[in-house]
Design a protein around this motif. Structure first.
Motif, mmCIF file in Angstrom:
data_model
loop_
_atom_site.group_PDB
_atom_site.id
_atom_site.type_symbol
_atom_site.label_atom_id
_atom_site.label_comp_id
_atom_site.label_asym_id
_atom_site.label_seq_id
_atom_site.Cartn_x
_atom_site.Cartn_y
_atom_site.Cartn_z
ATOM 1 N N GLY A 145 0.582 -1.198 0.134
ATOM 2 C CA GLY A 145 0.114 0.000 -0.021
ATOM 3 C C GLY A 145 0.659 1.230 -0.053
ATOM 4 N N ARG A 146 0.410 2.326 0.696
ATOM 5 C CA ARG A 146 1.011 3.790 0.763
ATOM 6 C C ARG A 146 1.235 3.875 2.171
ATOM 7 N N ASP A 147 2.493 4.159 2.532
ATOM 8 C CA ASP A 147 3.209 4.192 3.733
ATOM 9 C C ASP A 147 4.065 5.135 3.957
ATOM 10 N N PHE A 148 4.657 5.760 5.184
ATOM 11 C CA PHE A 148 5.759 6.324 5.542
ATOM 12 C C PHE A 148 6.519 5.254 5.367
ATOM 13 N N HIS A 149 7.755 5.484 4.936
ATOM 14 C CA HIS A 149 8.729 4.248 4.917
ATOM 15 C C HIS A 149 10.183 4.643 5.048
ATOM 16 N N GLN A 150 10.936 3.894 5.850
ATOM 17 C CA GLN A 150 12.298 4.105 6.148
ATOM 18 C C GLN A 150 12.515 5.578 6.614
ATOM 19 N N ARG A 151 12.175 5.922 7.671
ATOM 20 C CA ARG A 151 12.464 7.383 8.136
ATOM 21 C C ARG A 151 13.273 7.404 9.463
ATOM 22 N N PRO A 152 14.347 6.912 9.585
ATOM 23 C CA PRO A 152 15.002 7.197 10.686
ATOM 24 C C PRO A 152 15.446 8.384 10.907
ATOM 25 N N GLN A 153 15.474 8.898 12.062
ATOM 26 C CA GLN A 153 15.699 10.354 12.273
ATOM 27 C C GLN A 153 16.517 10.732 13.609
ATOM 28 N N THR A 154 17.369 12.010 13.364
ATOM 29 C CA THR A 154 17.931 12.390 14.665
ATOM 30 C C THR A 154 17.126 13.248 15.285
ATOM 31 N N ASP A 155 17.009 13.635 16.585
ATOM 32 C CA ASP A 155 16.179 14.286 17.324
ATOM 33 C C ASP A 155 16.126 15.708 17.401
ATOM 34 N N LEU A 156 17.341 16.430 17.720
ATOM 35 C CA LEU A 156 17.554 17.605 17.962
ATOM 36 C C LEU A 156 17.564 18.705 16.881
ATOM 37 N N ASP A 157 17.870 18.115 15.774
ATOM 38 C CA ASP A 157 17.797 18.891 14.628
ATOM 39 C C ASP A 157 16.651 18.181 13.593
ATOM 40 N N ASP A 158 15.785 17.321 14.071
ATOM 41 C CA ASP A 158 14.617 16.936 13.419
ATOM 42 C C ASP A 158 14.849 16.163 11.957
ATOM 43 N N TYR A 159 15.889 15.722 11.920
ATOM 44 C CA TYR A 159 16.510 15.403 10.505
ATOM 45 C C TYR A 159 16.110 13.797 10.311
ATOM 46 N N PHE A 160 15.341 13.693 9.074
ATOM 47 C CA PHE A 160 15.023 12.335 8.787
ATOM 48 C C PHE A 160 16.351 12.088 7.597
ATOM 49 N N TRP A 161 17.190 11.360 8.191
ATOM 50 C CA TRP A 161 18.511 11.049 7.369
ATOM 51 C C TRP A 161 18.129 10.130 6.342
ATOM 52 N N MET A 162 17.263 9.474 6.220
ATOM 53 C CA MET A 162 16.643 8.657 4.891
ATOM 54 C C MET A 162 15.055 8.870 5.064
ATOM 55 N N MET A 163 14.656 8.846 3.831
ATOM 56 C CA MET A 163 13.094 9.026 3.655
ATOM 57 C C MET A 163 12.725 8.546 2.409
ATOM 58 N N HIS A 164 11.957 7.460 2.454
ATOM 59 C CA HIS A 164 11.397 6.659 1.156
ATOM 60 C C HIS A 164 9.922 6.499 1.226
ATOM 61 N N ASP A 165 9.263 7.375 1.632
ATOM 62 C CA ASP A 165 7.623 7.244 1.799
ATOM 63 C C ASP A 165 7.143 7.298 0.363
ATOM 64 N N GLY A 166 6.134 6.093 0.069
ATOM 65 C CA GLY A 166 5.659 5.976 -1.261
ATOM 66 C C GLY A 166 4.821 4.705 -1.135
ATOM 67 N N GLN A 167 4.475 4.198 -2.252
ATOM 68 C CA GLN A 167 3.557 3.029 -2.694
ATOM 69 C C GLN A 167 4.142 1.735 -2.918
ATOM 70 N N GLY A 168 4.118 0.686 -2.441
ATOM 71 C CA GLY A 168 4.680 -0.605 -2.819
ATOM 72 C C GLY A 168 4.410 -1.524 -1.789
ATOM 73 N N ALA A 169 5.418 -2.290 -1.423
ATOM 74 C CA ALA A 169 5.423 -3.707 -0.756
ATOM 75 C C ALA A 169 6.563 -4.203 -0.252
ATOM 76 N N GLY A 170 6.466 -4.878 0.639
ATOM 77 C CA GLY A 170 7.576 -5.385 1.257
ATOM 78 C C GLY A 170 7.211 -6.260 2.488
ATOM 79 N N PHE A 171 8.470 -6.543 3.324
ATOM 80 C CA PHE A 171 8.476 -7.166 4.773
ATOM 81 C C PHE A 171 9.390 -6.673 5.678
ATOM 82 N N TYR A 172 9.151 -6.974 7.070
ATOM 83 C CA TYR A 172 10.060 -6.630 8.107
ATOM 84 C C TYR A 172 10.124 -7.867 8.961
ATOM 85 N N ASN A 173 11.100 -7.990 9.610
ATOM 86 C CA ASN A 173 11.630 -8.901 10.525
ATOM 87 C C ASN A 173 11.694 -10.180 10.102
ATOM 88 N N MET A 174 12.218 -10.530 9.070
ATOM 89 C CA MET A 174 12.638 -11.847 8.491
ATOM 90 C C MET A 174 13.734 -12.374 9.497
#
Length: 434
Positions: free
Chosen positions: A167-196
């Motif tokens: 579906g459509r989701d926030f995707h891969q958004r690791p963040q640092t706090d005090l500068d509010d920086y998403f140092w990766m950002m791949h929001d989009g539509q697709g499919a996949g899996f977590y925790n294999m």
């Protein structure tokens, strides 16, 4: 904001983890771990970074009815000088002079429904809209559909915690706090899996297409994202990322679009004793392999966290260096440091003082952009920890942005535009995740 397991607790716990480095002392660390253990007992599994999707597993409890969760910050600031906010032109590290008293309004409202099949599979359907006026978050200030996906876990006997989604989701958004920086950002539509499960280690993989504005289709840019995690050695937690960007014929058939054939990122994230160190290299990209930016490289080093000084006093910090080079960009490096001392008067009231300094140094231009700010914030919160939310803030900010180069022919100083702005802001806002 950026950062989520079973839905009623997802944003709350994500905010907890995003602020883990801010814990004042060992007593607070013990309290946070106890709270996480309580939450984990209710939902099972591990929690992801800020604003990541809820990742169910075989132990997840299925709540009745619709689950309402979200993140928001809204308030008003009175501008008493040239600018309401402080920022460095051409900054690479997001809110590099610090986010406290330096953030715009917005929020994310999420509704979800979970199910359990007769065979024991755990399902969820998630819907989110957001409302951000900040141009770094959205193209306009309207309400937009940011999530609409379904997922399931416990569908393979050999992998009960494997969560499969589409579906459509926030995707891969690791963040640092005090500068509010998403140092990766791949929001989009697709499919996949977590925790294999790979013998105690976990593997995530997805393929997503970048959404075409706020339309229902993608724009022809795709990302294959992956993460290896669960490497725990004593007090050290390691995670590794590898992403690959590519495009479809849709891009080739549009002569107005200039895109590289591919892009990639590799990164490592190390968490230890309430601190977090990140290193990330991007080729033909910066924060996202969707960029497909021909002949562009970015290198990031970031260290952040916190220390306890007394039972009531602590200090948070964030320091980062990032360089960007390429044919289509001004080659430059961004250095920034943010320090936030905190004092907890009691279980409700706290005082924070945040100072930040950011420098953008150009390689081929004899100019330097820099900014600084100091924010004093008096807070009323639901609990005594720095990550306790909801929170009311009453703050004042002073600062300056001295930008020697904001445009013009880089080899001709007489054409340069400059901007030197002072900031004096008094404001109030709330912040909450739930």
């Amino acid at each position: 904001m950026k950062l989520f397991k079973l839905l009623p607790l997802s944003l709350a716990v994500a905010g907890t983890l995003a602020s883990a480095g801010a814990i004042a002392d060992n007593h607070d660390i013990d309290a946070m771990e106890a709270r996480l253990a309580e939450l984990e007992a209710r939902v099972g599994g591990e929690f992801n970074d800020t604003q990541q999707p809820a990742v169910l597993n075989a132990q997840s409890e299925v709540p009745l009815g619709i689950v309402f969760s979200g993140y928001a910050r809204y308030g008003a600031g009175y501008q008493g000088s040239d600018s309401l906010y402080v920022g460095t032109h051409d900054s690479l590290n997001a809110n590099a002079t610090g986010r406290l008293g330096n953030e715009q309004n917005g929020g994310e409202i999420q509704f979800a429904k979970a199910f359990e099949s007769d065979a024991g599979a755990i399902w969820d359907i998630v819907f989110m809209v957001d409302h951000w006026s900040d141009a770094s978050w959205a193209t306009n200030g309207g309400v937009q559909v940011k999530k609409l996906y379904a997922g399931a876990s416990n569908v393979f006997e050999s992998q009960p915690d494997l969560y499969i989604w589409a579906g459509r989701d926030f995707h891969q958004r690791p963040q640092t706090d005090l500068d509010d920086y998403f140092w990766m950002m791949h929001d989009g539509q697709g499919a996949g899996f977590y925790n294999m499960d790979f013998g105690g280690m976990k593997f995530d993989f997805s393929v997503v297409g970048q959404v075409d504005g706020e339309m229902v289709g993608d724009n022809g840019r795709y990302a294959a994202t992956s993460k290896f995690h669960g490497f725990n050695t004593g007090d050290v937690d390691l995670a590794f990322y590898a992403n690959y960007g590519f495009h479809s014929e849709k891009i080739d058939n549009d002569p107005t679009i200039d895109a590289a054939d591919s892009a990639y990122q590799v990164a490592a994230e190390v968490k230890f004793s309430g601190q977090k160190f990140i290193v990330r290299y991007s080729d033909n990209a910066k924060d996202s392999v969707f960029d497909l930016a021909e002949d562009q490289e970015a290198l990031l080093f970031s260290l952040g966290g916190g220390f306890g000084l007394t039972d009531n006093a602590g200090i948070q910090y964030q320091a980062a260096y990032q360089s960007l080079t390429g044919d289509a960009v001004e080659d430059r490096a961004n250095y920034n440091v943010i320090v936030r001392p905190t004092y907890q008067w009691n279980d409700v009231h706290s005082t924070w003082l945040e100072g930040g300094y950011s420098v953008v140094d150009y390689d081929d231009i004899d100019a330097t952009n820099q900014s600084w700010k100091v924010t004093l914030s008096q807070n009323i919160a639901i609990g005594p920890e720095t990550w306790s939310r909801p929170m009311l803030r009453f703050y004042a900010t002073v600062g300056n942005s001295d930008n020697e180069y904001t445009g013009g022919q880089s080899d001709d100083p007489s054409t340069w535009t400059t901007r030197d702005e002072d900031t004096l802001t008094v404001g109030a806002m709330f912040e909450a995740w739930w």
